[in-house]
Write an enzyme that holds these catalytic residues in place. Structure first.
Site, PDB file in Angstrom:
ATOM      1  CB  SER A 124       3.230  67.272 -74.132  1.00 37.25           C
ATOM      2  OG  SER A 124       3.951  67.386 -73.026  1.00 37.25           O
ATOM      3  CD  GLU A 126       4.717  69.912 -68.373  1.00 38.08           C
ATOM      4  OE1 GLU A 126       5.342  69.097 -67.650  1.00 38.08           O
ATOM      5  OE2 GLU A 126       4.311  70.876 -68.003  1.00 38.08           O
ATOM      6  CE1 TYR A 148       6.396  72.061 -74.750  1.00 39.73           C
ATOM      7  CE2 TYR A 148       5.356  71.034 -73.349  1.00 39.73           C
ATOM      8  CZ  TYR A 148       6.079  70.959 -74.163  1.00 39.73           C
ATOM      9  OH  TYR A 148       6.234  69.768 -74.912  1.00 39.73           O
TER      10      TYR A 148
HETATM   11  P1  NAP Z   1      13.784  69.369 -79.086  1.00 40.18           P
HETATM   12  O1  NAP Z   1      15.066  68.408 -79.020  1.00 40.18           O
HETATM   13  O2  NAP Z   1      13.780  70.398 -78.188  1.00 40.18           O
HETATM   14  O3  NAP Z   1      13.470  69.732 -80.732  1.00 40.18           O
HETATM   15  C1  NAP Z   1      12.517  70.928 -81.012  1.00 40.18           C
HETATM   16  C2  NAP Z   1      12.712  71.105 -82.368  1.00 40.18           C
HETATM   17  O4  NAP Z   1      11.825  72.168 -82.670  1.00 40.18           O
HETATM   18  C3  NAP Z   1      14.311  71.523 -82.666  1.00 40.18           C
HETATM   19  O5  NAP Z   1      14.597  70.645 -84.088  1.00 40.18           O
HETATM   20  C4  NAP Z   1      14.112  72.927 -83.182  1.00 40.18           C
HETATM   21  O6  NAP Z   1      14.918  73.634 -84.064  1.00 40.18           O
HETATM   22  C5  NAP Z   1      12.598  72.880 -83.738  1.00 40.18           C
HETATM   23  N1  NAP Z   1      11.858  74.389 -83.665  1.00 40.18           N
HETATM   24  C6  NAP Z   1      11.789  75.232 -82.762  1.00 40.18           C
HETATM   25  N2  NAP Z   1      11.227  76.436 -83.030  1.00 40.18           N
HETATM   26  C7  NAP Z   1      10.982  76.295 -84.355  1.00 40.18           C
HETATM   27  C8  NAP Z   1      10.533  77.262 -85.383  1.00 40.18           C
HETATM   28  N3  NAP Z   1       9.800  78.244 -84.855  1.00 40.18           N
HETATM   29  N4  NAP Z   1      10.359  76.846 -86.405  1.00 40.18           N
HETATM   30  C9  NAP Z   1      11.112  75.572 -86.805  1.00 40.18           C
HETATM   31  N5  NAP Z   1      11.452  74.756 -85.965  1.00 40.18           N
HETATM   32  C10 NAP Z   1      11.627  74.932 -84.508  1.00 40.18           C
HETATM   33  O7  NAP Z   1      12.283  68.173 -78.716  1.00 40.18           O
HETATM   34  P2  NAP Z   1      12.026  66.888 -78.696  1.00 40.18           P
HETATM   35  O8  NAP Z   1      12.451  66.438 -77.420  1.00 40.18           O
HETATM   36  O9  NAP Z   1      12.545  66.294 -80.056  1.00 40.18           O
HETATM   37  O10 NAP Z   1      10.119  66.955 -78.824  1.00 40.18           O
HETATM   38  C11 NAP Z   1       9.756  67.081 -80.243  1.00 40.18           C
HETATM   39  C12 NAP Z   1       8.252  67.336 -80.102  1.00 40.18           C
HETATM   40  O11 NAP Z   1       7.694  66.547 -79.151  1.00 40.18           O
HETATM   41  C13 NAP Z   1       8.084  68.904 -79.420  1.00 40.18           C
HETATM   42  O12 NAP Z   1       6.961  69.409 -80.118  1.00 40.18           O
HETATM   43  C14 NAP Z   1       7.953  68.354 -78.147  1.00 40.18           C
HETATM   44  O13 NAP Z   1       7.288  69.776 -77.518  1.00 40.18           O
HETATM   45  C15 NAP Z   1       6.953  67.337 -78.124  1.00 40.18           C
HETATM   46  N6  NAP Z   1       7.022  66.258 -76.974  1.00 40.18           N
HETATM   47  C16 NAP Z   1       8.306  66.034 -76.296  1.00 40.18           C
HETATM   48  C17 NAP Z   1       8.526  64.974 -75.345  1.00 40.18           C
HETATM   49  C18 NAP Z   1       9.960  64.370 -74.813  1.00 40.18           C
HETATM   50  O14 NAP Z   1       9.615  63.987 -73.667  1.00 40.18           O
HETATM   51  N7  NAP Z   1      10.769  64.802 -75.501  1.00 40.18           N
HETATM   52  C19 NAP Z   1       7.210  64.810 -74.939  1.00 40.18           C
HETATM   53  C20 NAP Z   1       6.222  65.303 -75.207  1.00 40.18           C
HETATM   54  C21 NAP Z   1       5.943  66.113 -76.390  1.00 40.18           C
HETATM   55  P3  NAP Z   1      16.386  74.455 -83.632  1.00 40.18           P
HETATM   56  O15 NAP Z   1      17.383  72.980 -83.885  1.00 40.18           O
HETATM   57  O16 NAP Z   1      16.483  75.157 -84.859  1.00 40.18           O
HETATM   58  O17 NAP Z   1      16.051  74.605 -82.282  1.00 40.18           O
HETATM   59  O1  G4F Z   2      13.133  66.981 -67.850  1.00 41.37           O
HETATM   60  P1  G4F Z   2      12.393  68.037 -67.575  1.00 41.37           P
HETATM   61  O2  G4F Z   2      12.548  69.487 -67.925  1.00 41.37           O
HETATM   62  O3  G4F Z   2      10.953  67.885 -68.315  1.00 41.37           O
HETATM   63  P2  G4F Z   2       9.440  68.289 -68.166  1.00 41.37           P
HETATM   64  O4  G4F Z   2       9.324  69.512 -67.615  1.00 41.37           O
HETATM   65  O5  G4F Z   2       8.746  67.001 -67.704  1.00 41.37           O
HETATM   66  O6  G4F Z   2       9.158  68.482 -70.019  1.00 41.37           O
HETATM   67  C1  G4F Z   2       9.285  67.299 -70.613  1.00 41.37           C
HETATM   68  O7  G4F Z   2       8.464  66.284 -70.816  1.00 41.37           O
HETATM   69  C2  G4F Z   2       7.394  66.804 -71.405  1.00 41.37           C
HETATM   70  C3  G4F Z   2       6.376  65.665 -71.446  1.00 41.37           C
HETATM   71  O8  G4F Z   2       5.548  65.792 -70.118  1.00 41.37           O
HETATM   72  C4  G4F Z   2       7.449  67.372 -72.887  1.00 41.37           C
HETATM   73  F1  G4F Z   2       6.147  67.806 -73.556  1.00 41.37           F
HETATM   74  C5  G4F Z   2       8.247  68.678 -72.669  1.00 41.37           C
HETATM   75  O9  G4F Z   2       8.448  69.004 -74.169  1.00 41.37           O
HETATM   76  C6  G4F Z   2       9.735  68.021 -72.052  1.00 41.37           C
HETATM   77  O10 G4F Z   2      10.129  67.257 -73.099  1.00 41.37           O
HETATM   78  O11 G4F Z   2      11.808  68.123 -66.012  1.00 41.37           O
HETATM   79  C7  G4F Z   2      11.408  66.893 -65.461  1.00 41.37           C
HETATM   80  C8  G4F Z   2      11.200  67.184 -63.972  1.00 41.37           C
HETATM   81  C9  G4F Z   2      10.430  68.386 -63.421  1.00 41.37           C
HETATM   82  O12 G4F Z   2       9.369  67.978 -62.741  1.00 41.37           O
HETATM   83  C10 G4F Z   2      11.375  69.258 -62.887  1.00 41.37           C
HETATM   84  O13 G4F Z   2      10.831  70.090 -61.881  1.00 41.37           O
HETATM   85  O14 G4F Z   2      12.347  67.301 -63.381  1.00 41.37           O
HETATM   86  C11 G4F Z   2      12.447  68.453 -62.329  1.00 41.37           C
HETATM   87  N1  G4F Z   2      13.614  68.851 -62.240  1.00 41.37           N
HETATM   88  C12 G4F Z   2      14.320  68.736 -60.968  1.00 41.37           C
HETATM   89  N2  G4F Z   2      15.527  69.278 -61.078  1.00 41.37           N
HETATM   90  C13 G4F Z   2      14.442  69.345 -63.237  1.00 41.37           C
HETATM   91  C14 G4F Z   2      15.594  69.902 -62.638  1.00 41.37           C
HETATM   92  N3  G4F Z   2      14.280  69.651 -64.458  1.00 41.37           N
HETATM   93  C15 G4F Z   2      15.202  70.383 -65.166  1.00 41.37           C
HETATM   94  N4  G4F Z   2      15.134  70.517 -66.469  1.00 41.37           N
HETATM   95  N5  G4F Z   2      16.349  70.653 -64.502  1.00 41.37           N
HETATM   96  C16 G4F Z   2      16.754  70.392 -63.191  1.00 41.37           C
HETATM   97  O15 G4F Z   2      17.574  70.984 -62.433  1.00 41.37           O
END
Ligand code: NAP
Ligand code: G4F
Length: 336
Positions: A124, A126, A148
């Site tokens: 990520s 992050e 995280y």
């Molecule tokens: P998400 O929608 O929150 O999905 C997370 C998945 O992980 C869900 O299927 C959840 O299952 C499963 N999970 C959580 N804990 C588990 C456990 N103990 N055993 C088995 N499964 C488990 O996340 P996403 O946005 O698709 O992201 C996918 C991956 O990419 C994650 O690793 C996230 O950290 C990483 N990532 C995401 C972003 C982004 O912007 N979306 C960016 C960078 C990296 P349940 O349905 O049971 O909760």
């Molecule tokens: O949408 P966010 O919660 O995403 P964040 O923290 O960037 O994390 C996501 O992206 C990561 C990749 O860089 C992934 F690894 C991670 O799993 C996840 O998918 O927040 C984005 C930004 C933050 O700066 C937060 O402070 O939005 C700002 N924000 C402002 N108001 C808010 C809010 N975020 C959330 N969730 N809720 C608010 O009300």
């Protein structure tokens, strides 16, 4: 012979798009899902007759070994994680169990069963946290700002370490924020587009947000899973930054989403100090040059297009009365 793939986190946003892509490529897809008291299948409802679901939990080593041994996949996409940054301050230890040790357990399962299985790990942006340079690329040092982010740095390096120690094809994709109509409601993009839809429908008056100045490099999840798949099709295992190369503030997001629905955000958005983070990641912007050059990857949806897609999907869902408690009913097949 068709390829077999295991996708952990198949019930999540990325898992659902990746499963669709793998099916298009003719894969047998096995989704690993943890047991919940009620199924959480809204993103994959439309795929259930074409994929196999098997129980496995990142906390349970034997469940992972059994999964890998039974399925004997060609590829494993390890997407499962505790992915919501604020929750990692509430549960830092569990976050490490899932996101750091869980990845190690998966790598151990592969090492135990068959080291020729290719592994993708979901790293990520992050990890860049308090950024050391702008834009961020594969060589930018990490400075995570949340439990995280720290957990993902461990996962990133343990993946690199297994690649170097055991000659495994294990890669990390360093993905910047990617969104879609299937995004969880707690993330800021979906919180905003769902809020816009409810305000437009007269179901809400205001939307409370935290830091409006934070900037992110937001792309479309459907584009990002193409990059994920492509990383495992390369000759050589390597890590790639996947990003659009443009960033916007949360304020830009709010403005674009409300104006697309014909609303003025200043009439509805409130800031709530309780939604500020103990340590913020102020500005992320990625440099996807390596992915462009070596994977031939390009994003197809820009920021305004992404926001419009998400607002339209939420407006349609709310209008159809599909707003269940989680706000997710019916989104699986409907969401792009
Ligand atoms: P998400 O929608 O929150 O999905 C997370 C998945 O992980 C869900 O299927 C959840 O299952 C499963 N999970 C959580 N804990 C588990 C456990 N103990 N055993 C088995 N499964 C488990 O996340 P996403 O946005 O698709 O992201 C996918 C991956 O990419 C994650 O690793 C996230 O950290 C990483 N990532 C995401 C972003 C982004 O912007 N979306 C960016 C960078 C990296 P349940 O349905 O049971 O909760
Ligand atoms: O949408 P966010 O919660 O995403 P964040 O923290 O960037 O994390 C996501 O992206 C990561 C990749 O860089 C992934 F690894 C991670 O799993 C996840 O998918 O927040 C984005 C930004 C933050 O700066 C937060 O402070 O939005 C700002 N924000 C402002 N108001 C808010 C809010 N975020 C959330 N969730 N809720 C608010 O009300």
């Amino acid at each position: 012979m068709s390829k077999r793939a295991i996708v952990t986190g198949i019930t999540g946003q990325d898992g659902s798009y990746l499963a669709e892509l793998l099916l298009e490529h003719g894969y047998e897809v096995v989704g690993a899902a943890r047991r919940l008291s009620a199924p959480n299948h809204w993103r994959i409802e439309h795929l259930l007759d074409r994929i196999e679901l098997r129980p496995a939990d990142l906390l349970d080593q034997l469940s992972l070994i059994r999964l890998v041994d039974d399925v004997r996949p060609h590829e494993i996409y390890n997407l499962a994680a505790m992915s919501f940054v604020p929750a990692s301050w509430d549960q830092p230890i569990l976050t490490g169990e899932y996101n750091s040790l869980g990845v190690t357990r998966m790598l151990e399962a592969v090492r135990h069963v068959d080291t020729s299985i290719k592994v993708y790990q979901a790293s990520s942006s992050e990890m860049f946290g308090k950024v050391r340079e702008t834009p961020q690329n594969e060589l930018t040092p990490f400075y995570p700002r949340s439990p995280y982010g720290v957990s993902k740095v461990f996962a990133h390096y343990i993946t690199v370490n297994y690649r170097e120690s055991y000659d495994m094809f294990a890669v990390s994709g360093i993905l910047f924020n990617h969104e879609s109509p299937r995004r969880g409601l707690e993330f800021v993009t979906r919180k905003v587009t769902d809020g816009v839809a409810r305000i437009k429908a007269g179901q809400a008056e205001t939307l409370s947000l935290g830091n409006l100045d934070a900037r992110r490099d937001w792309g479309f999840a459907g584009d990002y899973v193409r990059a994920i798949w492509s990383m495992l099709q390369q000759e050589r295992a390597d890590d790639y930054v996947i990003a659009t190369g443009t960033s916007h503030s949360v304020r830009d997001l709010v403005e674009t989403a409300f104006s697309h629905a014909g609303l003025d955000w200043r009439d509805h958005v409130r800031t709530d100090p309780a939604l500020m983070r103990p340590a913020e990641v102020e500005h992320l912007i990625g440099d996807p040059s390596r992915a462009k050059a070596e994977l031939g990857w390009r994003p197809s949806v820009d920021f305004p297009g992404l926001v419009r897609m998400m607002v339209d999907a939420d407006v349609e869902r709310v209008a159809r009365g599909l707003a269940d408690a989680a706000g997710t009913a019916g989104m699986g097949a409907a969401g792009r």
